[in-house]
Scaffold this motif. Structure first.
Motif, PDB file in Angstrom:
ATOM      1  N   LEU A   1      -5.378  -5.676  -3.923  1.00 38.93           N
ATOM      2  CA  LEU A   1      -4.887  -4.311  -4.110  1.00 38.93           C
ATOM      3  C   LEU A   1      -5.723  -3.634  -5.188  1.00 38.93           C
ATOM      4  CD1 LEU A   1      -1.055  -5.015  -4.256  1.00 38.93           C
ATOM      5  CD2 LEU A   1      -2.310  -4.075  -2.331  1.00 38.93           C
TER       6      LEU A   1
ATOM      7  N   CYS B   1      -1.747   2.789  -3.174  1.00 41.48           N
ATOM      8  CA  CYS B   1      -3.088   2.292  -3.447  1.00 41.48           C
ATOM      9  C   CYS B   1      -3.663   1.719  -2.159  1.00 41.48           C
ATOM     10  CB  CYS B   1      -3.071   1.222  -4.536  1.00 41.48           C
ATOM     11  SG  CYS B   1      -2.276  -0.296  -4.030  1.00 41.48           S
ATOM     12  N   ASN B   2      -4.940   1.449  -2.162  1.00 42.82           N
ATOM     13  CA  ASN B   2      -5.581   0.826  -1.009  1.00 42.82           C
ATOM     14  C   ASN B   2      -5.578  -0.683  -1.218  1.00 42.82           C
ATOM     15  OD1 ASN B   2      -6.800   0.609   1.435  1.00 42.82           O
ATOM     16  ND2 ASN B   2      -8.777   1.435   0.790  1.00 42.82           N
TER      17      ASN B   2
ATOM     18  N   LYS C   1       0.824  -1.205   0.000  1.00 41.32           N
ATOM     19  CA  LYS C   1       0.000   0.000   0.000  1.00 41.32           C
ATOM     20  C   LYS C   1       0.861   1.260   0.000  1.00 41.32           C
ATOM     21  CE  LYS C   1      -3.550  -0.128   2.898  1.00 41.32           C
ATOM     22  NZ  LYS C   1      -4.431  -0.485   4.025  1.00 41.32           N
TER      23      LYS C   1
END
Length: 129
Positions: A101, A83-84, A78
């Motif tokens: 992801l 990104c989450n 992350k």
């Protein structure tokens, strides 16, 4: 009952105990083969991309080795990829985790796993490329 003979199917007078005994022998042979296979444990990490909408999708990482802390790896992904992500339990095997992801990060994830020495090149299987 019917017994399988080299030439094909033939009706025979084998008792049920003989048939069950043959089945048990087959199961024992399969278990012996599994034990041989388990001596050298080889992990296969699967990297997949699943489309969510027309523009958005997930990178799915499954089959990580058991000795790896998936929470730490997820946190590193992350931070590195901006990104989450999420950690889910595998439906087939509840003991293992699957890392999700947001976005297509298969190449970056593969590079990270190789650089950190988590898995070797032969243990990574990248789908969809």
């Amino acid at each position: 009952g019917y017994t399988i003979i080299e030439g094909g199917m033939e009706s025979g007078s084998d008792s049920d105990e003989d048939i069950v005994g043959n089945a048990v022998d087959m199961i024992d042979m399969e278990e012996a083969q599994k034990e041989k296979d388990n001596k050298e444990v080889v992990y296969c990490v699967h990297l997949r991309y699943q489309q969510r909408t027309t523009r958005k999708g997930y990178t799915i990482i499954e089959g990580m080795p058991d000795d790896i802390d998936c929470k730490k790896v997820l946190k590193a992904f992350k931070k590195m990829l901006n990104c989450n992500g999420a950690l889910k339990k595998d439906k087939k095997n509840p003991k293992t985790s699957v890392i999700l992801l947001q976005g297509d990060h298969r190449d970056s994830v593969e590079k990270f796993l190789l650089e950190e020495g988590i898995v070797s090149k032969e243990e990574i299987k990248k789908h969809g490329h």
